[in-house]
Structures are given as C-alpha cells and as structure tokens.
Enzyme design. Structure first.
Site, mmCIF file in Angstrom:
data_model
loop_
_atom_site.group_PDB
_atom_site.id
_atom_site.type_symbol
_atom_site.label_atom_id
_atom_site.label_comp_id
_atom_site.label_asym_id
_atom_site.label_seq_id
_atom_site.Cartn_x
_atom_site.Cartn_y
_atom_site.Cartn_z
ATOM 1 N N ASN A 53 35.432 -38.895 -42.211
ATOM 2 C CA ASN A 53 34.589 -37.735 -41.885
ATOM 3 C C ASN A 53 34.864 -36.586 -42.843
ATOM 4 O O ASN A 53 34.397 -36.614 -43.963
ATOM 5 C CB ASN A 53 34.735 -37.314 -40.423
ATOM 6 C CG ASN A 53 33.521 -36.518 -39.973
ATOM 7 O OD1 ASN A 53 32.455 -36.625 -40.584
ATOM 8 N ND2 ASN A 53 33.648 -35.725 -38.946
ATOM 9 N N GLY A 86 28.446 -37.528 -48.123
ATOM 10 C CA GLY A 86 27.741 -36.242 -48.048
ATOM 11 C C GLY A 86 27.232 -35.867 -46.671
ATOM 12 O O GLY A 86 26.285 -35.074 -46.575
ATOM 13 N N THR A 137 34.280 -43.828 -44.193
ATOM 14 C CA THR A 137 34.541 -42.405 -43.972
ATOM 15 C C THR A 137 35.772 -42.159 -43.119
ATOM 16 O O THR A 137 36.139 -43.004 -42.295
ATOM 17 C CB THR A 137 33.321 -41.745 -43.297
ATOM 18 O OG1 THR A 137 33.517 -40.338 -43.231
ATOM 19 C CG2 THR A 137 33.080 -42.274 -41.909
ATOM 20 N N ASP A 175 31.470 -36.173 -35.049
ATOM 21 C CA ASP A 175 30.113 -36.706 -35.252
ATOM 22 C C ASP A 175 29.397 -36.973 -33.932
ATOM 23 O O ASP A 175 28.210 -37.290 -33.915
ATOM 24 C CB ASP A 175 30.147 -37.982 -36.103
ATOM 25 C CG ASP A 175 30.030 -37.664 -37.598
ATOM 26 O OD1 ASP A 175 29.699 -36.508 -37.937
ATOM 27 O OD2 ASP A 175 30.244 -38.566 -38.421
ATOM 28 N N THR A 206 33.762 -38.795 -46.982
ATOM 29 C CA THR A 206 33.109 -40.105 -47.010
ATOM 30 C C THR A 206 33.104 -40.651 -48.443
ATOM 31 O O THR A 206 33.250 -39.901 -49.404
ATOM 32 C CB THR A 206 31.684 -40.012 -46.418
ATOM 33 O OG1 THR A 206 31.756 -39.412 -45.122
ATOM 34 C CG2 THR A 206 31.000 -41.338 -46.287
ATOM 35 N N SER A 263 26.224 -41.860 -37.006
ATOM 36 C CA SER A 263 26.618 -41.645 -38.401
ATOM 37 C C SER A 263 25.382 -41.435 -39.273
ATOM 38 O O SER A 263 24.268 -41.788 -38.889
ATOM 39 C CB SER A 263 27.369 -42.886 -38.894
ATOM 40 O OG SER A 263 27.602 -42.808 -40.268
HETATM 41 N N1 GLY Z 1 31.136 -38.846 -41.047
HETATM 42 C C1 GLY Z 1 29.938 -38.864 -41.759
HETATM 43 C C2 GLY Z 1 28.977 -39.832 -41.188
HETATM 44 O O1 GLY Z 1 29.369 -40.837 -40.640
HETATM 45 O O2 GLY Z 1 27.814 -39.614 -41.261
#
Ligand code: GLY
Length: 567
Positions: free
Chosen positions: A399, A471, A397, A421, A379, A450
């Site tokens: 991911n 993060g 992101t 996710d 991200t 997310s």
């Molecule tokens: N892929 C990290 C988020 O969307 O939280």
C-alpha cells in the site's frame, strides 16, 4: 571480471554472469536500462537487480512464470519501499496454449477486524490507525500467491528464491532514490518498530552506493525455500509475525496466517478494437473499470483526436469521473458483497452513463471533502515474457511507501498498511482520496478493494502488450491511458510509458495533470470548467511490447529506478 565469475560459480548466484548478456548485473555496480529490444524473453520491473534475477531465470530455461516469481522475490529484497512478502497482489498469466489465469493474493482483514475499528467513540475516522503501525496491516497474501502460481512454473522453487536470498544475505548497493526513501522514513521506522530494522542506519544518513544487508530477511526466505508456504504462514515466521503484532497492538493471529488462501479468479477478458484485453477481476476494481473506460471510449472517435489534446482529455476525464463514481458505490470483495458486474460493463448501461456528456464542457461531481493523492511510489508492477510466448503481468503492494513501516522483528520484512484500502467510513476518503461505501466496509476475512490492474493485451490471440503500474487509484487511469495510447494514438511503447498522464477519479472533482503537460491544453481545460491540479509523477508504468517482426521491446518507466532486461 574473473573475480566476479568465480564468485558466481561459487555462490550459484545469477547476477555476475556472462559479459555479453544485457541482464548481467553486479549488485554493487549497476545502472538502469530504460529501453531494450531482444529476441527471446524480457522482464521489466522497478529495480535493475530484480529484472536481472528474472532474466537470469529465463536464460536458465525457466518460463515467464518462473521468471516472475524470481523477480517478485528479488523485489522483496531490493525494493523495500514497495516490493514485499508482507503484502499482497495480483498475477495475470497468459499461457501459450491459450489458457488465461488470474491469481488473487490480496491481503484480507484479520479475523478480529470489525466494521468501525478505525472510528473513535464519536464516529470520527482515525485514519492514522488504518495507515500507520500494527493495526493497519491485513493478512499478507504474497507468499500464498507465489505458491499458487508455482502450478504453472517449470523450475524448482529453491532455484527461483535463491537470487533473493543472495541479495538479502550478501547485500547490494542501494540507489539514490532508495537512500532518500530510507532516510525520509527513519523516524517512522524508529517510532513503529519494537526491534530496530536493518533499514535504520546506525549512524548518519544512507547514500547511493551504500550496502544494505538484510540477514533476518535472508533467514525468512531460507525458511520459505525449505518449507514452502508453511515457512511463512506457520512455524517460526508465523510466530515472529504474531509476536510482533502482540508487541505493537496488532490483531493478526496464528489462525489468520494458517487459513490464508490465494484464489484463482475468473479473468476479465473482452475485445477492444480488434485486440483482447486480459485483466484482473474483483477484488481489483481496476479490471472492471478499465473495461468500462475502454468500452465508453469505443463510443467516440478517440483515434481521430490528438494525444493529450483538450478534446481528448475532456472525453477521457469525463469517462474516468463516471467510472470512479461506480467504483465508490458498487465495488468490493465479491465473496462478501454482490457486485452487479455484468450490468456495470454492459453496453446499454455505459451508453446511459455517457448520455449527459457535453463535449467541450466539464461535468460536475458532488461536492464533498476532498482527498489528497500522495506522490509516493507505493505498489510495484512488473511484466515478463518468455521465448515460448507465455506472458505474466504482476502488480503487488504493501500500500503506502514502506507500508505500515512495521518490520516484523527478527523476520526482516515490512508489513502492509492495506486496511486503509477498506472504506473506513462511508464517504470518507482514504489515502488515495478514494471514497467508498458499504460494498467495501471492513469485515473479518474480507479482501479490501484494490486498484491494481496487471493487464495483458492480445493481438491475434497472442500477447502483444504486457503492462501495469503502481500509483493507487491512478493505476486504473494510467492503464486505461496506456492502452489507448498504444492502440488509438499508435504511440511507441517508449512514449506510452513516458509521456505525461492525467487523472480524474470523480472525487475530488479535479483533473490532475502530470508535470510536463502542455500549458495551453491546461488553459483550454480550465476554460471548459475543470479545476486543474498539477502534480508530480503519475505511476511507474512498465510495458513489454511484441513487435511485428517478433522481437520484444521492454520499456522501463523513466520516473524511477525501473529497468528492463532480456536476451
Ligand atoms: N494499495 C493500492 C491498491 O491496491 O490499489
């Protein structure tokens, strides 16, 4: 320098221009600027060349939205680990006429996705399928999001994408961190790709200063420059994506791409101690949870406690524990699941949630399988402000680091592994150790929950702090802590970005302490009953702060190649 200026004139490129400009950068010879204070406008992002692209657009008369678009597209070239056009994200905008805008371009599940697609016949999770390779990708939203935000831009799109095209076509020198990332991922690139991508060096290892040229990506960007969003979701690029999916066993179809739409959502907007917080609603869990966390914090005299003391960490970790428990149970795509948002952020509910908090004592989470928080730079976040007071906060992101590691053959961009996710099975942790339930189960066309939390803090109705971070689940706690650091602990932007952070996410029932945390505080927390796990970097927070005298301080996180630029 003469040669560089001539090159700049010939190519129309932004990156070689005037010497006095703090954002002038040569793509083959540049360094990070960690802190800068300027008078007009600023950009702070994960890469010096992306910040330079945004700052160039500001100088050319673009507004913060123009600069954000140029930065985002440049990140897609210079920061392949997380910058992207094969993923999705969220944009939060505060215009100087007082309008608040939030744009959701989160990936969505392909039409052929189904609830148990990542379970074997015995019902056991097959996490490798949701994390690696073709089946891990959701339908990308980034380009749709950029065109949704073009409504608020000033300059023509052709100009905003040109820096990214130049960087892809002519190349740029990679950083040491990028070289390490590409070398570390080489085996995966070879394993998951049907066409060898530009990220694989034909022989030997990448090293800092090597030139990365991405011709296929440049051609994809040129199609988008010429045809707009259709240059991605239809025609040649769509064909390349679908063909890649078919070669590798993925399920994204032409219809999935053609039907993808970015959405403007109702922003989350609330008061905290005389400031207003503008942040991202569902399908980001971040905005709701930051609202819960700050409102719970307001019930206690946090501003009388010492920053990162055992007393403050005890209170904030207990708040984090309770909010993450709610995340797992209640939050998901609001278009598919009725989320009780009003209740979750109501004072009476939050007061009840803290009723069993005993200061000086660790709480307790239900004991189930512990997840792992990887320490990758997945991200990416960037913040922008312009001379007229428009502010933009963007987190995007793919991911995991380098997403699914699948690069679309002959199109040159990495696909996300965002399907992870979703809650692939109720109660089973995803790659961030987060557990979810029915609200976030896989369904066709649904957006996965997310943690991305791009945020703008207003003071006296004007942007004061523009912040966010990558993060995974630590995004939410880092944004929460950064706001508290700035407002309650009255820290400078530099310290709020760079001082060690901590993280609790309900399950696993552990407080993660970033390296550099005071060892005595760790002992005090253990004596309270906490299980402590030291870990590496938490996030890469980028903050722009407007000072009392009207100057702008942009601070890039010291944890990466992050860099600030402005004028
Ligand atoms: N892929 C990290 C988020 O969307 O939280």
């Amino acid at each position: 320098m003469k040669r560089l200026l001539l090159l700049a004139l010939l190519s129309g490129s932004l990156l070689y221009s005037c010497k006095q400009d703090s954002s002038a950068v040569n793509p083959f010879d540049y360094t990070s600027t960690k802190d800068t204070t300027v008078s007009n406008g600023a950009v702070v992002s994960a890469h010096p060349l992306a910040s330079a692209a945004g700052a160039y657009i500001l100088r050319k008369g673009g507004n913060a939205v123009d600069a954000a678009i140029a930065t985002q597209l440049a990140l897609a070239v210079v920061f392949p680990e997380a910058g992207n056009i094969g993923g999705g994200g969220f944009t939060v905008i505060r215009l100087n006429d007082g309008k608040n805008i939030t744009i959701d371009y989160r990936e969505k599940a392909p039409g052929k996705a189904f609830r148990d697609m990542y379970l074997d016949s015995a019902g056991n999770p097959l996490l490798n399928l949701s994390q690696d390779g073709h089946l891990a990708s959701g339908v990308p939203g980034a380009i749709a999001g950029i065109f949704e935000s073009m409504k608020y831009a000033k300059l023509p799109f052709e100009k905003l994408i040109q820096p990214a095209i130049d960087l892809a076509e002519k190349g740029f020198a990679i950083t040491a961190a990028e070289a390490r990332g590409l070398n570390r991922t080489k085996d995966d690139f070879l394993k998951y790709n049907t066409v060898t991508p530009a990220f694989v060096k034909p022989s030997g290892e990448w090293k800092a200063g090597d030139t990365l040229i991405q011709t296929d990506l440049a051609n994809t960007l040129k199609r988008i420059q010429k045809e707009g969003a259709k240059g991605f979701y239809e025609g040649e690029t769509a064909k390349l994506i679908v063909e890649e999916m078919q070669r590798g066993g993925g399920i994204i179809s032409y219809d999935d791409l053609k039907n993808y739409q970015a959405k403007e959502r109702e922003p989350i907007f609330f008061d905290y101690k005389g400031y207003q917080i503008l942040t991202m609603p569902l399908p980001s869990s971040g905005g709701i949870i930051v609202e819960q966390m700050l409102k719970m914090s307001e019930m206690y005299a946090l501003d009388t406690m010492k920053f990162n003391s055992a007393q403050a960490v005890n209170l904030m970790a207990e708040i984090e524990r309770r909010c993450f428990a709610d995340r797992g149970k209640y939050l998901g795509d609001p278009d598919f699941y009725k989320v009780p948002v009003k209740t979750l952020v109501s004072d009476s509910y939050l007061k009840d949630r803290m009723a069993n908090f005993v200061p000086g004592k660790a709480g307790n989470s239900v004991d189930i399988k512990e997840g792992i928080i990887p320490e990758s730079e997945e991200t990416t976040h960037f913040s922008v402000i312009d001379k007229d007071g428009n502010a933009v906060s963007v987190t995007t992101t793919i991911n995991g680091g380098y997403g699914s590691r699948v690069v679309v053959g002959h199109a040159g961009f990495l696909m996300n592994n965002e399907m992870d996710d979703f809650s692939v099975k109720p109660g089973v942790p995803n790659m961030f150790g987060a557990v979810g339930q029915e609200a976030n189960a896989v369904q066709p066309d649904k957006r996965m929950l997310s943690s991305m939390t791009p945020t703008i803090v207003l003071k006296d109705g004007k942007p004061w702090a523009i912040l966010g971070t990558p993060g995974g689940t630590t995004i939410i706690t880092s944004v929460y802590q950064t706001i508290v650091d700035l407002i309650d602990f009255k820290m400078s932007a530099h310290d709020a970005v760079n001082m060690p952070k901590f993280h609790h996410q309900w399950l696993p029932d552990v407080v993660y302490l970033e390296k550099g945390f005071d060892e005595n505080v760790q002992k005090e927390l253990e004596a309270m009953g906490y299980t402590i796990k030291p870990r590496g970097a938490i996030g890469r927070t980028e903050v722009i702060l407007v000072n009392a005298d009207g100057t702008i301080t942009a601070v890039a996180d010291h944890r990466g190649d992050d860099s600030a630029a402005g004028y």
